[in-house]
Design a protein around this motif. Structure first.
Motif, short mmCIF file in Angstrom:
data_model
loop_
_atom_site.label_atom_id
_atom_site.label_comp_id
_atom_site.label_asym_id
_atom_site.label_seq_id
_atom_site.Cartn_x
_atom_site.Cartn_y
_atom_site.Cartn_z
N LEU A 1 0.81 -1.22 0.00
CA LEU A 1 0.00 0.00 0.00
C LEU A 1 0.84 1.26 0.00
O LEU A 1 0.60 2.18 -0.80
CB LEU A 1 -0.95 -0.02 1.20
N MET B 1 -1.30 3.95 -1.81
CA MET B 1 -2.68 3.62 -1.45
C MET B 1 -2.86 3.79 0.07
O MET B 1 -3.10 2.83 0.80
CB MET B 1 -3.00 2.19 -1.90
N THR C 1 -6.42 2.75 2.05
CA THR C 1 -6.87 1.36 2.14
C THR C 1 -6.45 0.86 3.51
O THR C 1 -5.25 0.80 3.82
CB THR C 1 -6.24 0.51 1.03
N SER D 1 -11.51 0.43 1.25
CA SER D 1 -10.72 1.21 0.31
C SER D 1 -11.58 2.29 -0.33
O SER D 1 -12.78 2.39 -0.08
CB SER D 1 -10.11 0.31 -0.77
N ASP E 1 -7.89 4.79 -4.51
CA ASP E 1 -6.94 3.72 -4.25
C ASP E 1 -7.16 2.52 -5.17
O ASP E 1 -6.21 1.90 -5.67
CB ASP E 1 -7.01 3.27 -2.79
#
Length: 450
Positions: free
Chosen positions: A177, A182, A185, A225, A229
């Motif tokens: 991630l 991201m 998330t 999420s 993302d």
């Protein structure tokens, strides 16, 4: 971004789904070349339309992150896909199934964990889950068939935790991630996030669904999420792996391992990745991704590695979204704005490779050899009847089969006094049918063709 007419058609399809399926809220996006080309939202979250930053629970899409962690461990030499899971998670009563079988849902293990309905109740630690498993947890002979198993991914999550000496979700955050950017998330929801609801089947009223930490079963469907993302994750599945995973490892994950409907082969699984085949205005597609379902939430992510297109949607409802929303959105995009072919441009090649191009014969069967980028080769039958493969150049001057019948086999260019021929795992290809000047195995009748 897409044209105004395309955007209207896409929003019309999403709006029809939200209204007709009575979904509290929905978001969807289309991806091309790693970028969001369209985003749509319908319904409300806390009195406002959802945005690309609104979190939804993504359910079993979580499994794709766990699978990538397992493949990272494989690439590091920390495990082999043929290892029994008991080698890495000792004491598991079903430890004879392999890591690959768990990833592809071909282990034969039961779908759900012992005890109460795990998706609506607090989870238990891995040790307690493993202790509750037994011989009855095996429903089918390993490798026999596709049997979706949430329990199997709970074991994979524990495998990752033991190999990394930290919870699987911490390893996913640090190794997947964060490098991919991201940051929205997460294992548990953060604001703004949608609330999961069940919609009454016969009235327009809602029932909030429970949300818990599912302990050992979290690896099967814990993550939340956002659209932003999941756009990045869609691009990842399509091939843009960054520094997280080798592209050839991801390609291996997307190879079909088992199919859900053998007679038709429309759905199946690779290694932790769901596969689907679809034909529409964009032609025949083989999509890779995963769907997700938890009480109060539905989600889907699909990528088409062939053209760099992807689709995703999320909704806060337990059930009701009709099948086909994802492919309908892809079809609308392909029909209204088909992608332009990449521009052709010449590329320099070595004279020795250029001399190899053209017709070759396997016995009397004609083939043609073409050059690919980076000194690659393509060998295909001229009449479409035969074995076609592509080959990647190796450092030792040979070529390794990438696909088709010769996948994994070695192609050698043999230069001798009688001429040049190709040797592919003892199969000899010559410039003329059964060229007597080349050492064709078994020899050539001295009287020749007659």
């Amino acid at each position: 971004m897409v044209l105004e007419g395309t955007a209207r058609a896409l929003l019309r399809r999403l709006a029809a789904e939200q209204a007709q399926s009575r979904v509290p809220s929905m978001v969807a996006a289309l991806v091309r070349g790693g970028e969001t080309v369209w985003f749509g939202a319908r319904g409300q979250v806390d009195g406002q339309p959802p945005t690309q930053a609104t979190q939804y629970r993504i359910g079993s899409i979580t499994k794709t992150f766990v699978a990538v962690m397992v493949m990272r461990l494989r690439d590091e030499g920390r495990l082999d896909l043929l290892d029994p899971v008991g080698k890495h998670v000792p004491g598991t009563p079903v430890g004879d199934v392999t890591v690959a079988q768990l990833l592809s849902h071909s282990s034969g293990l039961t779908a759900e964990s012992p005890g109460e309905w795990w998706e609506r109740t607090p989870g238990v630690p891995a040790a307690e889950l493993i202790a509750a498993l037994g011989p009855e947890s095996a429903r089918h002979r390993p490798g026999r068939r596709l049997h979706y198993s949430n329990v199997g991914f709970a074991l994979l999550g524990e495998l990752v935790a033991r190999k990394r000496s930290e919870p699987w979700e911490d390893a996913v955050r640090a190794e997947i991630l964060e490098p991919l950017g991201m940051r929205d998330t997460t294992p548990r929801p953060r604001p703004p996030h949608a609330t999961g609801y069940a919609v009454h089947p016969w009235a327009d009223v809602l029932l909030p669904e429970p949300e818990h930490d599912h302990g050992a079963m979290a690896a099967a469907g814990q993550l939340w999420s956002t659209t932003a993302d999941l756009v990045r994750w869609t691009s990842f599945i399509g091939g843009d792996t960054g520094e997280v995973l080798r592209p050839d490892t991801l390609a291996e994950m997307r190879e079909p391992a088992v199919v859900e409907d053998g007679h038709a082969w429309t759905r199946g699984f690779g290694l932790g990745i769901q596969l689907s085949r679809h034909t529409g205005p964009g032609g025949a597609r083989r999509l890779a991704g995963h769907s997700g379902s938890m009480p109060g939430f539905l989600a889907t992510v699909w990528a088409d590695p062939a053209d760099g297109t992807g689709v995703l949607w999320m909704a806060n409802t337990t059930s009701g979204v009709r099948g086909g929303l994802d492919t309908d959105l892809l079809d609308i995009l392909a029909e209204h704005e088909p992608p332009l072919p990449a521009e052709w441009a010449p590329s320099p090649v070595d004279e020795d490779l250029l001399a190899l191009t053209g017709p070759w014969y396997w016995g009397p069967a004609p083939y043609v050899l073409r050059l690919l980028p980076r000194r690659g080769l393509s060998l295909t039958p001229m009449n479409s009847q035969g074995r076609a493969s592509r080959f990647a150049a190796m450092a030792d001057g040979t070529w390794l089969g990438r696909d088709g019948y010769y996948a994994g086999e070695t192609l050698r260019v043999v230069r001798a006094a009688g001429g040049v021929h190709l040797d592919i795992n003892t199969f000899v290809f010559t410039r003329e049918p059964y060229d007597p000047a080349v050492g064709v195995p078994g020899g050539v009748d001295p009287q020749g063709w007659r």
